[in-house]
Motif scaffolding. Structure first.
Motif, PDB file in Angstrom:
ATOM      1  N   GLU A   1       1.048  -1.174  -0.312  1.00 55.42           N
ATOM      2  CA  GLU A   1      -0.025  -0.209  -0.161  1.00 55.42           C
ATOM      3  C   GLU A   1       1.136   1.719   0.018  1.00 55.42           C
ATOM      4  O   GLU A   1       0.734   2.162  -0.435  1.00 55.42           O
ATOM      5  N   LEU A   2       1.789   0.752   0.889  1.00 55.76           N
ATOM      6  CA  LEU A   2       2.953   2.234   0.795  1.00 55.76           C
ATOM      7  C   LEU A   2       3.540   2.512  -0.349  1.00 55.76           C
ATOM      8  O   LEU A   2       3.269   3.569  -1.052  1.00 55.76           O
ATOM      9  N   TYR A   3       3.598   1.697  -0.966  1.00 58.31           N
ATOM     10  CA  TYR A   3       4.893   1.171  -2.204  1.00 58.31           C
ATOM     11  C   TYR A   3       3.663   1.963  -3.381  1.00 58.31           C
ATOM     12  O   TYR A   3       4.018   2.561  -4.156  1.00 58.31           O
ATOM     13  N   ASN A   4       2.106   1.340  -3.862  1.00 59.52           N
ATOM     14  CA  ASN A   4       1.439   2.014  -4.319  1.00 59.52           C
ATOM     15  C   ASN A   4       0.729   3.990  -4.172  1.00 59.52           C
ATOM     16  O   ASN A   4       0.887   4.418  -4.990  1.00 59.52           O
ATOM     17  N   ARG A   5       1.063   4.258  -3.199  1.00 63.01           N
ATOM     18  CA  ARG A   5       0.569   5.398  -2.801  1.00 63.01           C
ATOM     19  C   ARG A   5       1.565   7.069  -3.727  1.00 63.01           C
ATOM     20  O   ARG A   5       1.611   7.377  -4.305  1.00 63.01           O
ATOM     21  N   TYR A   6       3.332   5.799  -3.420  1.00 58.53           N
ATOM     22  CA  TYR A   6       4.570   6.967  -4.453  1.00 58.53           C
ATOM     23  C   TYR A   6       4.868   6.366  -5.606  1.00 58.53           C
ATOM     24  O   TYR A   6       5.539   7.338  -6.685  1.00 58.53           O
ATOM     25  N   LYS A   7       3.926   5.211  -5.807  1.00 62.25           N
ATOM     26  CA  LYS A   7       5.294   4.534  -7.426  1.00 62.25           C
ATOM     27  C   LYS A   7       3.874   5.763  -8.014  1.00 62.25           C
ATOM     28  O   LYS A   7       2.945   6.409  -8.384  1.00 62.25           O
ATOM     29  N   ASP A   8       5.064   5.882  -9.259  1.00 64.02           N
ATOM     30  CA  ASP A   8       4.743   7.079 -10.682  1.00 64.02           C
ATOM     31  C   ASP A   8       3.418   6.179 -11.668  1.00 64.02           C
ATOM     32  O   ASP A   8       3.282   4.712 -11.317  1.00 64.02           O
ATOM     33  N   PRO A   9       2.742   6.719 -11.542  1.00 64.41           N
ATOM     34  CA  PRO A   9       1.461   6.545 -12.613  1.00 64.41           C
ATOM     35  C   PRO A   9       1.872   5.640 -14.021  1.00 64.41           C
ATOM     36  O   PRO A   9       0.579   4.993 -14.201  1.00 64.41           O
ATOM     37  N   TYR A  10       2.683   6.038 -14.625  1.00 64.71           N
ATOM     38  CA  TYR A  10       3.084   5.254 -15.529  1.00 64.71           C
ATOM     39  C   TYR A  10       4.405   4.378 -15.523  1.00 64.71           C
ATOM     40  O   TYR A  10       4.798   3.888 -16.611  1.00 64.71           O
ATOM     41  N   ALA A  11       5.198   4.341 -14.618  1.00 62.91           N
ATOM     42  CA  ALA A  11       6.481   2.912 -14.574  1.00 62.91           C
ATOM     43  C   ALA A  11       5.983   2.705 -13.028  1.00 62.91           C
ATOM     44  O   ALA A  11       5.398   3.036 -12.286  1.00 62.91           O
ATOM     45  N   ASP A  12       6.245   1.339 -13.142  1.00 64.60           N
ATOM     46  CA  ASP A  12       6.076   0.087 -12.276  1.00 64.60           C
ATOM     47  C   ASP A  12       7.550   0.878 -11.491  1.00 64.60           C
ATOM     48  O   ASP A  12       8.271   0.511 -10.428  1.00 64.60           O
ATOM     49  N   MET A  13       7.519   2.131 -10.894  1.00 60.82           N
ATOM     50  CA  MET A  13       8.789   2.394  -9.815  1.00 60.82           C
ATOM     51  C   MET A  13       8.021   4.070  -9.361  1.00 60.82           C
ATOM     52  O   MET A  13       7.364   4.372  -9.650  1.00 60.82           O
TER      53      MET A  13
END
Length: 259
Positions: A61-73
């Motif tokens: 959930e934390l990762y998804n909060r900060y992840k770029d909308p166009y890249a899995d990073m």
């Protein structure tokens, strides 16, 4: 704890404040490390139960909060949001320490594996826990062995992808950040020298050897060996210091007024 001396009671309290551990756990870690506070932190954070206490679902959930909308990073915008959430400046050295724990390959980027794996290794699965761990991460810069590891990590982390050398402006910024912690009095002179005389990218050899120079040669250069195996750039720096009367071998001028 009443049977402990004042010094040891203070260490127990400091350990509990930084780690959030109970008094029993604090006493155990400090006793195992012979009452060395840094050693006790290492013991505490290396325990398998601390690592396993990080909830994978919450980390996702934390990762998804900060992840770029166009890249899995997580990219620059996500890191900026993370810094805002934990109330630190993106230029704060604690972000370098966090990146070191994550084994991040590139500045301003976290892969999913780096982000989740790094937080798991620290026993973190929430922003609250990350904020609580910041004092510990800052304290790691005071450990000589860890400082060397973080310093060497910074070179690869900060350089552009595909480049062997570190851009001069980036190197200067990193040196100012790192040596602010170690208070090397010649750092500003070194940066000025590079801008005036070098103006090129910095090699890994120069990067690593400068730390050895800063740690082993006193600021007055009284133990500097002109026949030593220093990179030519460091030898030129010594010449620059003496030519400009910043340092006379064995007798340093008032560098604080010249910085």
């Amino acid at each position: 704890m009443n049977k402990l001396g004042i010094g040891r009671r203070d260490k127990v309290q400091q350990f509990m404040t930084i780690t959030g551990a109970s008094e029993k756990v604090a006493l155990q870690a400090l006793k195992v490390s012979d009452w060395n506070l840094e050693g006790a932190f290492d013991v505490f954070y290396s325990q398998s139960q601390v690592k396993s206490s990080a909830d994978t679902r919450r980390l996702e959930e934390l990762y998804n909060r900060y992840k770029d909308p166009y890249a899995d990073m997580i990219l620059a915008d996500g890191i900026s949001l993370l810094c805002n959430d934990i109330q630190v400046d993106p230029q704060d050295i604690v972000m370098l320490v966090l990146s070191w724990h994550m084994k991040a390959a590139t500045m301003c980027e976290f892969s999913k594996q780096e982000f989740i794996g790094g937080l798991q290794s620290l026993g973190i699965d929430s922003l609250e826990k990350l904020r609580e761990k910041l004092p510990f991460m800052r304290s790691e810069m005071k450990d000589e062995h860890k400082f060397r590891e973080i310093y060497n990590f910074a070179f690869s982390w900060a350089k552009e992808k595909g480049q062997k050398s570190l851009a001069l402006d980036t190197a200067i910024g990193m040196w100012q950040l790192l040596f602010a912690e170690k208070e090397w009095p010649l750092v500003e002179h070194w940066c000025q020298f590079l801008q005036a005389r070098h103006n090129k990218a910095i090699s890994r050899d120069t990067w690593s050897q400068l730390l050895e120079f800063a740690r082993n040669v006193d600021p007055a250069l009284s133990n500097y060996d002109a026949e030593g195996a220093w990179p030519y750039l460091i030898d030129e720096f010594v010449e620059y210091l003496t030519e400009n009367s910043i340092v006379q071998i064995g007798q340093m001028s008032d560098w604080s007024q010249k910085c």
